[in-house]
Design an enzyme around this catalytic site. Structure first.
Site, mmCIF file in Angstrom:
data_model
loop_
_atom_site.group_PDB
_atom_site.id
_atom_site.type_symbol
_atom_site.label_atom_id
_atom_site.label_comp_id
_atom_site.label_asym_id
_atom_site.label_seq_id
_atom_site.Cartn_x
_atom_site.Cartn_y
_atom_site.Cartn_z
ATOM 1 N N ASP A 139 0.835 -1.216 0.000
ATOM 2 C CA ASP A 139 0.000 0.000 0.000
ATOM 3 C C ASP A 139 0.867 1.263 0.000
ATOM 4 O OD1 ASP A 139 -2.032 -1.924 0.422
ATOM 5 O OD2 ASP A 139 -1.873 -1.676 2.588
ATOM 6 N N ASN A 185 -17.986 -6.253 -0.240
ATOM 7 C CA ASN A 185 -17.066 -5.902 0.849
ATOM 8 C C ASN A 185 -16.893 -4.398 0.986
ATOM 9 O OD1 ASN A 185 -16.012 -8.696 -0.393
ATOM 10 N ND2 ASN A 185 -15.750 -8.689 1.827
ATOM 11 N N GLU A 189 -11.360 -0.603 -3.668
ATOM 12 C CA GLU A 189 -10.632 0.029 -2.563
ATOM 13 C C GLU A 189 -9.424 0.771 -3.104
ATOM 14 O OE1 GLU A 189 -9.525 -3.205 0.004
ATOM 15 O OE2 GLU A 189 -7.793 -3.784 -1.222
ATOM 16 N N HIS A 195 -3.165 -1.225 -5.127
ATOM 17 C CA HIS A 195 -3.108 -0.176 -4.096
ATOM 18 C C HIS A 195 -2.003 0.834 -4.426
ATOM 19 C CE1 HIS A 195 -4.589 1.119 -0.062
ATOM 20 N NE2 HIS A 195 -3.694 2.029 -0.400
ATOM 21 N N ARG A 205 4.628 -8.452 -0.230
ATOM 22 C CA ARG A 205 4.282 -7.412 -1.190
ATOM 23 C C ARG A 205 5.386 -6.355 -1.167
ATOM 24 N NH1 ARG A 205 -1.804 -6.114 0.630
ATOM 25 N NH2 ARG A 205 -0.838 -6.438 2.678
ATOM 26 N N ASP A 207 5.072 -8.817 -34.532
ATOM 27 C CA ASP A 207 5.389 -10.123 -35.132
ATOM 28 C C ASP A 207 6.898 -10.342 -35.172
ATOM 29 O OD1 ASP A 207 2.770 -10.842 -35.439
ATOM 30 O OD2 ASP A 207 2.641 -10.205 -37.541
ATOM 31 N N ASP A 264 4.777 -3.281 -26.123
ATOM 32 C CA ASP A 264 5.452 -3.601 -27.385
ATOM 33 C C ASP A 264 6.469 -2.529 -27.763
ATOM 34 O OD1 ASP A 264 3.984 -5.899 -27.619
ATOM 35 O OD2 ASP A 264 2.802 -5.256 -29.350
ATOM 36 N N TYR A 303 13.844 2.606 -41.826
ATOM 37 C CA TYR A 303 13.768 2.828 -43.275
ATOM 38 C C TYR A 303 12.462 2.197 -43.734
ATOM 39 C CZ TYR A 303 15.089 2.940 -48.206
ATOM 40 O OH TYR A 303 15.131 3.190 -49.554
#
Length: 483
Positions: free
Chosen positions: A49, A188, A225, A289, A323, A367, A381, A460
């Site tokens: 957090d 929640n 949240e 978070h 975390r 590709d 990319d 080019y």
């Protein structure tokens, strides 16, 4: 034959551009307003957090949830990277009994009207899940040594589970946004917003602006949240976290006009898909978070967030301490909306490279061919990590952000492709460059082939090659700006 015809046509067009611009002049882009910034992730281990605040005193202030859920800590440094090794100070510790005695979560630090404020959530020693929002006020120039006073609980519509308070100003008005359990809903937490009478008191009726209803918001738990706000171009963008705090954790986003009534739920539009989520490719899981800060030069917006480096968790994710705090640059699409890309791999963060003579085109892979394009999607990319050259120090290699282990390299025809490192000396040589000052602008960058001295990475007919630049146009084609 068709390729030769296209090349001839492009050569004619370049000649015409040169004539229109005047003798000896090549059309080119201005140096980007937001040059490249790089950091090395993670910024802090076992810190969830995260909130980083850049103050006018030249310091970044960093706070986050600690795994013990028992205190509020602060670090400061003059650079974001410096926060990694900055000493940490505990500015407040949980109460021994009663409210504010358990589950000390998600602190944020703000500077308002000459004082410091820390917003945080806490439970009680009698019920650790009786989570409510609280505020500390700090007096003093340096919050690590400030005198801190408890301003008490932020009172809202209900006396229910509430957390993740953040504050921001739009149009001169200060707002508070947070997550709370609405007793009338089967979830929640939902997101709320209200105006503020002072830094610890809301005023007026709190408005509910988002609830978890989409499939990616309701995995494990039904959660909205962790609101965080970034503003640009007359728009207010509010990111938020959704689902359980495991690999399903991700970021969604709400958008409103800065001139709208932000306390009117109708002012906010929710995106139908997450804007930031787990990436198997980079081994980053459960990003969320977040908060926002700015780069040291003030020219780049920086996303601050936590995630884990592994997908599988044993037991309750809230009991897993790993975390980590991470950062990466926010890019902006042509339509004015933010593009967060993917959570990048650990280590140095990637850059994008725009063309010197085609300002809206970026080096990218498509590709497995390297080319320059505008409006690249997905963003990753067109992101590359500039790492130590595969042949050794003093050189660099360009590693794909979303295909780690794949590098830009030239083949026998001198065309540049994205290929996986096979570990051979030949591959290393073909995927290694000398970084030079831009051939057309020293503020830019050019990449000279390690394997073929005098040949440079250039576009080019929008494809990338390593070729020997002999004209002003060639040198322009071989010059890029890091962003």
């Amino acid at each position: 034959m068709r390729r030769n015809a296209v090349r001839l046509l492009m050569a004619v067009l370049f000649a015409l551009v040169g004539c229109l611009a005047g003798p000896g002049t090549i059309a080119h882009a201005a140096v980007p307003d937001s040059p490249a910034v790089t950091y090395t992730n993670p910024i802090a281990e076992q810190r969830a957090d995260p909130h980083i605040f850049k103050h006018t005193d030249g310091y970044y202030y960093f706070t986050a949830t600690v795994p013990a859920y028992d205190r509020i800590v602060l670090r400061r440094a003059t650079t974001i990277q410096g926060l990694k090794t900055a000493p940490e100070t505990t500015i407040w510790t949980k109460h021994a009994s009663g409210v504010m005695g358990a589950n000390i979560w998600a602190p944020e630090i703000h500077y308002i009207d000459g004082k410091w404020y820390v917003y945080f959530a806490a439970g009680s020693t009698t019920d650790k899940w009786a989570i409510r929002m609280y505020v500390l006020e700090g007096t003093g120039a340096n919050p690590l040594t400030a005198a801190w006073a408890e301003k008490g609980q932020i009172r809202t519509t209900w006396e229910s589970f509430s957390l993740d308070a953040t504050t921001f100003v739009v149009g001169g008005v200060r707002y508070l946004s947070w997550a709370q359990r609405n007793p009338a809903e089967d979830n929640n937490t939902s997101l709320f917003i209200a105006k503020m009478a002072n830094p610890w008191t809301i005023t007026g009726t709190a408005a509910e602006i988002s609830q978890p209803t989409l499939s990616w918001e309701t995995i494990g738990f039904k959660v909205n949240e962790g609101p965080a706000v970034i503003q640009r171009g007359g728009k207010v963008f509010m990111t938020y976290s959704a689902s359980a705090t495991d690999a399903n954790y991700c970021l969604g986003m709400l958008t409103a006009a800065a001139t709208a009534d932000l306390t009117n739920p109708a002012s906010w539009a929710k995106g139908s898909q997450p804007v930031f989520k787990s990436s198997d490719a980079t081994s980053q899981y459960g990003p969320g978070h977040n908060s926002f800060t700015v780069s040291e030069d003030g020219k780049s917006d920086i996303l601050v967030y936590h995630d884990r480096s592994y997908k599988d968790i044993t037991g309750d994710p809230l009991n897993d301490p790993n975390r980590r705090t991470r950062v990466q640059k926010v890019y902006w699409k042509a339509d004015g909306t933010p593009d967060f890309g993917i959570p990048v791999a650990d280590g140095v963060t990637p850059q994008r490279f725009s063309s010197y003579n085609f300002a809206d085109r970026f080096v990218r892979h498509f590709d497995y061919r390297a080319r320059i394009d505008a409006n690249v999607s997905p963003l990753a990319d067109s992101q590359f990590r500039v790492v130590t050259g595969l042949t050794g120090s003093g050189t660099v290699s360009l590693e794909s952000a979303n295909f780690p282990g794949y590098y830009l390299r030239s083949n026998a025809s001198f065309e540049v492709r994205l290929e996986k490192n096979d570990g051979t000396a030949g591959f290393a040589s073909a995927a290694t460059f000398h970084r030079r000052a831009g051939l057309s602008d020293s503020a830019g960058v050019s990449y000279e082939s390690y394997a073929s001295a005098g040949r440079y990475l250039r576009h080019y007919t929008y494809l990338l090659y390593v070729q020997t630049p002999s004209t002003a146009t060639d040198r322009a084609d071989a010059t890029f700006y890091g962003q």
